[in-house]
Structures are given as structure tokens and as C-alpha cells.
Design a protein around this motif. Structure first.
Motif, PDB file in Angstrom:
ATOM      1  N   ASP A 177       0.864  -1.175   0.000  1.00 36.57           N
ATOM      2  CA  ASP A 177       0.000   0.000   0.000  1.00 36.57           C
ATOM      3  C   ASP A 177       0.902   1.227   0.000  1.00 36.57           C
ATOM      4  N   SER A 178       0.389   2.343  -0.539  1.00 34.14           N
ATOM      5  CA  SER A 178       1.133   3.600  -0.474  1.00 34.14           C
ATOM      6  C   SER A 178       0.157   4.739  -0.246  1.00 34.14           C
ATOM      7  N   SER A 179      -0.425   4.763   0.978  1.00 34.98           N
ATOM      8  CA  SER A 179      -1.473   5.736   1.298  1.00 34.98           C
ATOM      9  C   SER A 179      -1.323   6.339   2.690  1.00 34.98           C
ATOM     10  N   LEU A 180      -0.455   5.781   3.523  1.00 39.23           N
ATOM     11  CA  LEU A 180      -0.399   6.150   4.934  1.00 39.23           C
ATOM     12  C   LEU A 180       0.914   6.840   5.284  1.00 39.23           C
ATOM     13  N   MET A 181       1.029   7.333   6.518  1.00 41.06           N
ATOM     14  CA  MET A 181       2.070   8.312   6.824  1.00 41.06           C
ATOM     15  C   MET A 181       2.785   8.090   8.155  1.00 41.06           C
ATOM     16  N   ALA A 182       2.882   6.847   8.614  1.00 39.21           N
ATOM     17  CA  ALA A 182       3.405   6.616   9.959  1.00 39.21           C
ATOM     18  C   ALA A 182       4.928   6.611  10.049  1.00 39.21           C
ATOM     19  N   ASP A 183       5.632   6.742   8.923  1.00 44.90           N
ATOM     20  CA  ASP A 183       7.088   6.654   8.946  1.00 44.90           C
ATOM     21  C   ASP A 183       7.624   7.318   7.696  1.00 44.90           C
ATOM     22  N   ASP A 184       8.954   7.433   7.610  1.00 50.06           N
ATOM     23  CA  ASP A 184       9.603   7.839   6.367  1.00 50.06           C
ATOM     24  C   ASP A 184       9.960   6.627   5.529  1.00 50.06           C
ATOM     25  N   ASP A 185      10.229   5.507   6.200  1.00 51.43           N
ATOM     26  CA  ASP A 185      10.687   4.295   5.545  1.00 51.43           C
ATOM     27  C   ASP A 185       9.574   3.259   5.469  1.00 51.43           C
ATOM     28  N   CYS A 186       9.794   2.237   4.648  1.00 54.60           N
ATOM     29  CA  CYS A 186       8.819   1.157   4.528  1.00 54.60           C
ATOM     30  C   CYS A 186       8.561   0.502   5.885  1.00 54.60           C
ATOM     31  N   TYR A 187       7.334   0.030   6.071  1.00 50.46           N
ATOM     32  CA  TYR A 187       6.997  -0.726   7.274  1.00 50.46           C
ATOM     33  C   TYR A 187       5.888  -1.716   6.960  1.00 50.46           C
ATOM     34  N   GLU A 188       5.733  -2.689   7.830  1.00 56.96           N
ATOM     35  CA  GLU A 188       4.672  -3.675   7.663  1.00 56.96           C
ATOM     36  C   GLU A 188       3.394  -3.162   8.312  1.00 56.96           C
ATOM     37  N   LEU A 189       2.280  -3.339   7.634  1.00 59.79           N
ATOM     38  CA  LEU A 189       1.001  -2.922   8.191  1.00 59.79           C
ATOM     39  C   LEU A 189       0.467  -3.959   9.175  1.00 59.79           C
ATOM     40  N   LEU A 190      -0.084  -3.459  10.275  1.00 58.18           N
ATOM     41  CA  LEU A 190      -0.758  -4.298  11.264  1.00 58.18           C
ATOM     42  C   LEU A 190      -2.254  -4.034  11.187  1.00 58.18           C
ATOM     43  N   GLU A 191      -3.025  -5.098  11.305  1.00 66.34           N
ATOM     44  CA  GLU A 191      -4.481  -4.968  11.385  1.00 66.34           C
ATOM     45  C   GLU A 191      -4.931  -5.534  12.713  1.00 66.34           C
ATOM     46  N   ALA A 192      -5.505  -4.658  13.552  1.00 67.45           N
ATOM     47  CA  ALA A 192      -5.902  -5.058  14.907  1.00 67.45           C
ATOM     48  C   ALA A 192      -4.732  -5.708  15.649  1.00 67.45           C
ATOM     49  N   GLY A 193      -3.534  -5.184  15.437  1.00 68.30           N
ATOM     50  CA  GLY A 193      -2.353  -5.653  16.141  1.00 68.30           C
ATOM     51  C   GLY A 193      -1.653  -6.840  15.513  1.00 68.30           C
ATOM     52  N   GLU A 194      -2.228  -7.403  14.432  1.00 70.10           N
ATOM     53  CA  GLU A 194      -1.652  -8.595  13.807  1.00 70.10           C
ATOM     54  C   GLU A 194      -0.923  -8.226  12.515  1.00 70.10           C
ATOM     55  N   PRO A 195       0.297  -8.757  12.296  1.00 69.84           N
ATOM     56  CA  PRO A 195       1.024  -8.491  11.046  1.00 69.84           C
ATOM     57  C   PRO A 195       0.248  -8.989   9.838  1.00 69.84           C
ATOM     58  N   THR A 196       0.267  -8.211   8.763  1.00 70.06           N
ATOM     59  CA  THR A 196      -0.485  -8.574   7.563  1.00 70.06           C
ATOM     60  C   THR A 196       0.412  -9.042   6.413  1.00 70.06           C
ATOM     61  N   GLY A 197       1.699  -8.742   6.473  1.00 75.36           N
ATOM     62  CA  GLY A 197       2.585  -9.049   5.362  1.00 75.36           C
ATOM     63  C   GLY A 197       2.550  -8.006   4.263  1.00 75.36           C
ATOM     64  N   ILE A 198       1.654  -7.030   4.363  1.00 74.17           N
ATOM     65  CA  ILE A 198       1.572  -5.960   3.368  1.00 74.17           C
ATOM     66  C   ILE A 198       2.561  -4.856   3.727  1.00 74.17           C
TER      67      ILE A 198
END
Length: 296
Positions: A177-198
Motif C-alpha cells: 500500500d502507499s497511502s499512509l504516513m506513519a514513517d519515512d521508511d517502509c513498514y509492515e502494516l498491522l491490522e488489529a495488532g496482527e502483522p499482515t505481510g503488506i
């Protein structure tokens, strides 16, 4: 009975709200391919006429502004990329692709990435899950049918991320995904605290040309920043990314950056980046795969 005010929310409510989608582990490799120090991901949101259509608008003037993006913006952008020998990512609403299919075929054939950017540049957050899912799947299928390549990444229109968006991305089997702003660098998205691999390739308004130049004649939206100043902001963002060894991601729009007095920003920025000698230019998909597989 009225809903409680936010200051009346119990802890469970505000924690659940915050934890819907969060940044997980940082995905910054120690080095980038070829021993390069910094990754550079240039992206262009080919909104074209959908900027007007998205809200039900029928302004011929504003649709002609969008058409400028395909008639003049894309050729100038392509010339700059061709001269430098680099590939970029174009995020394309499905309606744009249907209006200008040859443009998408040409870019894909030349090795540029075509990413998902909604159906008609709609706002995800006002849609129920079923409607958002239908539009996202139809958009993906449309881009694949036109280009012959199934997209692996999404940039939501206007970076508008609903509570259902990540669920739909997972159902689509997307890489990033390329829509969010939580960092400058790539990161893994969590959904309800669980890693998604995205993988998230984060955006930011200060690395977006539209916030400096966009305007609407009939509203209070009339920003203007001198091109020299915009170039300075982008250059400083890259210089610090280079110093840190991270990711420099830039969002541009053909109908914004493509003017005679602005395209030099892209041209000179590419020259500045190339002069470092240790920058890896790549599509968003290439960056996402490498960051996922080589995070330190």
C-alpha cells in the motif's frame, strides 16, 4: 440516544479505534540493490478527468485541466524519465485507464508500474465495505485487462483509508500500500495488532506537488508556492533520506507538475539525485519486495 463525545469514550473504544491499522516493524534494508545507499521511488497519480468526475462534477473547464495531464503532462514526465533511464510508478483510477487506455499500455510496455488508484478517484471512507470492495476489485481487473499486468499495489484516492481498506487489500493479495504516513521508511502494516505481510510505502503531503500548486476557482483552495521553493523542499527531503540510508518517495500529478514552469523541478531533482552516485531508482513494487525480503 446520542453517541458519547470522544472525551467520554472508554479506553476500549479509543484503543480499538487507534489499533484498526497501525505501523508494525520497520522494513529498512542495511543497503539497497547494488550497494546503493538510498532508494528513490517516483510516483505519478494520473487522476486526469476524475478530479472533476469524482464528486459528480460536470465542469468542462476542470475536465480540460485534467486532460492537460494526459496531453502534455505525461509526455513531459516520460521524456524526463526516458532521459535518465529510470522507471516510475503511475497510480491510475480505472476511469482514467478506460478514457486513456493507450497511455497505460504504453507506460506498462516500457517497464513502468501501473498501480491501483480507485475507480473514479472516489473517497473510500464514505463507502460501505461491499461498495468499496466491488470498486477496488473492478479497478484491479480493469487495469489488468488494459495493460496485461495485474497490479500489486494500491494508493487510495486522496490517501483516504477506510476501516475496510486493509481488509480489501488482503483479499486482493496485494504486495503493498502507499497511502499512509506513519514513517519515512517502509513498514509492515498491522491490522488489529496482527502483522499482515503488506508493505507500506509511506506518503506525506510535503512530498506531494498538489498541495503547493493546486487551486479551485470557486472555493477557498488557492495555494501557490514558487517552484524554486518546492524544489528546495523536495531536495531537502531527499538529502536527509540519503543521509539516513532510507527511502525517498515523491508523489506528483501530470496535471500539476507537467507545466512548462514546473517540469524542471522533476528534471533537476533527478539530476541532483543521480549526482550522488549511490541512489537506486525503482518502482514502488520493486522497493516493496526488496524491503520486505531484506529488512535489517
Amino acid at each position: 440516544m446520542t453517541d458519547p463525545e470522544p472525551w467520554q469514550w472508554p479506553e476500549e473504544t479509543w484503543r480499538r479505534t487507534v489499533d484498526q491499522v497501525r505501523a508494525g516493524r520497520t522494513l529498512r534494508p542495511a543497503t539497497w540493490p547494488g550497494g546503493k545507499k538510498v532508494a528513490v521511488a517516483l510516483s505519478f497519480d494520473s487522476d486526469h478527468e476524475t478530479n472533476e468526475l469524482r464528486d459528480g462534477g460536470r465542469s468542462i473547464g476542470r475536465m480540460s485541466w485534467g486532460q492537460y495531464g494526459t496531453r502534455k503532462g505525461i509526455p513531459r514526465i516520460k521524456a524526463a524519465l526516458d532521459k535518465a533511464g529510470i522507471k516510475a510508478t503511475f497510480f491510475v483510477p480505472a476511469v482514467t485507464a478506460l478514457l486513456h487506455p493507450d497511455e497505460q499500455r504504453m507506460l506498462a510496455a516500457e517497464g513502468h508500474e501501473i498501480g491501483i488508484h480507485g475507480w473514479i478517484h472516489e473517497l473510500n471512507s464514505v463507502l460501505p465495505y461491499e461498495a468499496e470492495r466491488d470498486l477496488m476489485f473492478r479497478s484491479t481487473d480493469t487495469l489488468e485487462r488494459i495493460t496485461g499486468v495485474r497490479p500489486v499495489g494500491l494508493r487510495t484516492p486522496s490517501w483516504d483509508f477506510s476501516p475496510s481498506t486493509l481488509r480489501i487489500e488482503r483479499e486482493l493479495g496485494l504486495l503493498y500500500d502507499s497511502s499512509l504516513m506513519a514513517d519515512d521508511d517502509c513498514y509492515e502494516l498491522l491490522e488489529a495488532g496482527e502483522p499482515t505481510g503488506i508493505v507500506e510505502l509511506p506518503v506525506e503531503w510535503i512530498r506531494d506537488d498538489a498541495v503547493y500548486f493546486n487551486m479551485h476557482r470557486f472555493s477557498g483552495l488557492r495555494p501557490y508556492t514558487a517552484p524554486d521553493t518546492v524544489f528546495d523542499v523536495f531536495r531537502r527531503e531527499f538529502d536527509r533520506a540519503h543521509e539516513e540510508g532510507g527511502l525517498f518517495l515523491l508523489t506528483m500529478h501530470p496535471h500539476v507538475i507537467g507545466y512548462r514552469s514546473r517540469i524542471w523541478i522533476l528534471e533537476r531533482l533527478i539530476e541532483h539525485i543521480r549526482a550522488t552516485g549511490d541512489a537506486w531508482f525503482a518502482t514502488h513494487a520493486e522497493v516493496a519486495r526488496y524491503a520486505r525480503d531484506n529488512a535489517a
